[in-house]
Write a protein that holds these residues in place. Structure first.
Motif, short mmCIF file in Angstrom:
data_model
loop_
_atom_site.label_atom_id
_atom_site.label_comp_id
_atom_site.label_asym_id
_atom_site.label_seq_id
_atom_site.Cartn_x
_atom_site.Cartn_y
_atom_site.Cartn_z
N GLU A 123 41.64 55.52 62.70
CA GLU A 123 41.84 54.66 61.52
C GLU A 123 40.50 54.45 60.83
O GLU A 123 39.56 53.93 61.43
N ALA A 124 40.41 54.87 59.59
CA ALA A 124 39.14 54.79 58.86
C ALA A 124 38.67 53.34 58.74
O ALA A 124 39.44 52.45 58.38
N GLY A 125 37.40 53.12 59.05
CA GLY A 125 36.79 51.80 58.88
C GLY A 125 37.13 50.78 59.94
O GLY A 125 36.70 49.62 59.84
N SER A 126 37.85 51.16 60.98
CA SER A 126 38.33 50.16 61.95
C SER A 126 37.17 49.51 62.72
O SER A 126 37.17 48.29 62.92
N SER A 127 36.20 50.31 63.16
CA SER A 127 35.12 49.71 63.95
C SER A 127 34.21 48.84 63.08
O SER A 127 33.73 47.79 63.53
N ALA A 128 33.98 49.23 61.83
CA ALA A 128 33.18 48.40 60.92
C ALA A 128 33.90 47.09 60.63
O ALA A 128 33.28 46.02 60.57
N ARG A 129 35.22 47.15 60.47
CA ARG A 129 36.00 45.94 60.22
C ARG A 129 35.96 45.02 61.44
O ARG A 129 35.82 43.79 61.29
N ASP A 132 31.91 58.52 60.75
CA ASP A 132 32.92 57.95 59.85
C ASP A 132 34.14 58.85 59.72
O ASP A 132 35.27 58.41 59.91
N HIS A 133 33.90 60.11 59.34
CA HIS A 133 35.01 61.04 59.12
C HIS A 133 34.60 62.45 59.53
O HIS A 133 33.43 62.84 59.41
N VAL A 158 33.54 72.78 59.75
CA VAL A 158 33.69 71.35 60.04
C VAL A 158 32.75 70.57 59.14
O VAL A 158 31.57 70.92 58.98
N TYR A 159 33.26 69.49 58.57
CA TYR A 159 32.45 68.62 57.72
C TYR A 159 32.27 67.27 58.41
O TYR A 159 33.25 66.60 58.75
N VAL A 160 31.01 66.90 58.62
CA VAL A 160 30.66 65.60 59.17
C VAL A 160 30.34 64.70 57.98
O VAL A 160 29.36 64.92 57.26
N ILE A 161 31.19 63.70 57.75
CA ILE A 161 31.14 62.93 56.50
C ILE A 161 30.76 61.49 56.77
O ILE A 161 31.45 60.78 57.51
N ASP A 162 29.67 61.06 56.16
CA ASP A 162 29.23 59.66 56.25
C ASP A 162 29.55 58.99 54.92
O ASP A 162 29.03 59.41 53.87
N ALA A 163 30.41 57.98 54.95
CA ALA A 163 30.82 57.28 53.73
C ALA A 163 29.90 56.08 53.49
O ALA A 163 29.66 55.29 54.40
N LYS A 164 29.43 55.95 52.24
CA LYS A 164 28.58 54.83 51.88
C LYS A 164 29.08 54.20 50.58
O LYS A 164 29.44 54.91 49.65
N ARG A 165 29.08 52.88 50.56
CA ARG A 165 29.52 52.16 49.36
C ARG A 165 28.31 51.43 48.77
O ARG A 165 28.15 50.22 48.91
#
Length: 272
Positions: A62-68, A144-145, A153-160
């Motif tokens: 689940e995206a963002g679960s650990s940050a939440r 993150d993803h 394979v893409y290692v994706i770090d999401a930043k806002r």
């Protein structure tokens, strides 16, 4: 069991503790088990042969679960401390004050991961398989993803982050070339270091045959109408829509290979 398999295996008492290659059960030293000379693995006496891998559904996370969860933990901890220190005025203090930036940053990051995760989920197909919020064993870091596509394979770090991402290059002919990632007025070069570290770990996990790409995806940044994406030290810096076109590009990996790599990554990197 055929003759070749039988000759490669030997029933014996283990000199050292091990784990059954079929059921992963712990086998203490001096336990009677079957040792395979070729693979140098052991199995329980109850297993006549290796059991086939169950065709279970992969938990994509689940995206963002650990940050939440980290935001909720910090917020609850602050409330508990304030109420303990100010039994009568704690509620008022909490109502009139905001959480510190070190706490709200986790909520901001969770929103960015959730939004990007939704986009990635919409791309799911036999040629684009994703994983979210993966725990790195032996580390406090999370990925993150991950996306497995025909191009690798893409290692994706999401930043806002707010502001415009830019690549600044210093040095050149007479001095060593140094690339810096700037977002607005913020120095963000360390983000590139973090992605490269994750790329190295994923590359080690799946071997050298599958390409692994690093991506920094800024969700709410001030991107220009034309251009804007760039690459620094092999890490692509872009926005969600541009990432979508990257992940759907044709490549050499077939659907079977994509599924195999996807399952291996989900096994080695469990949901956070």
């Amino acid at each position: 069991m055929d003759d070749a398999t039988a000759s490669a295996e030997k029933r014996m008492r283990l000199r050292y503790a091990g784990a059954c290659r079929v059921c992963d059960a712990t086998l203490p030293a001096k336990t009677e088990a079957v040792y395979d000379r070729e693979s140098r693995t052991v199995r329980c006496l109850t297993h006549e042969r290796d059991a086939p891998e169950p065709d279970t559904e992969v938990d994509i996370g689940e995206a963002g679960s650990s940050a939440r969860r980290e935001f909720d933990r910090r917020k609850a901890g602050r409330e508990k401390r304030i109420r303990a220190k100010h039994p009568k005025l704690g509620g008022l203090i909490l109502a009139l004050s905001d959480d510190p930036q070190s706490t709200t940053a986790w909520a901001t990051g969770a929103v960015g991961e959730e939004r990007l995760g939704g986009r990635l989920n919409s791309l799911q197909s036999e040629t684009c398989l994703v994983l979210h919020d993966r725990r790195v064993p032996g580390s406090r870091a999370n990925i993150d993803h991950l996306a497995v596509t025909p191009t690798g394979v893409y290692v994706i770090d999401a930043k806002r982050y707010s502001g415009r991402p830019q690549l600044r290059v210093e040095g050149g002919l007479l001095r060593p070339r140094v690339e810096r990632l700037i977002v607005g007025r913020r120095e963000c070069t360390k983000l590139v270091d973090g992605v490269l570290k994750q790329v190295g770990m994923v590359s080690t996990t799946i071997g050298d045959q599958t390409p692994v790409h690093g991506v920094l995806c800024f969700v709410d940044a001030d991107w220009p109408l034309i251009g804007g994406a760039f690459t620094t030290r092999d890490v692509q810096v872009l926005w969600p829509k541009r990432l979508q076109s990257t992940l759907t590009s044709p490549g050499t990996l077939d659907a079977q290979s994509i599924e195999r790599v996807h399952r291996e990554l989900a096994r080695v990197l469990p949901s956070a």
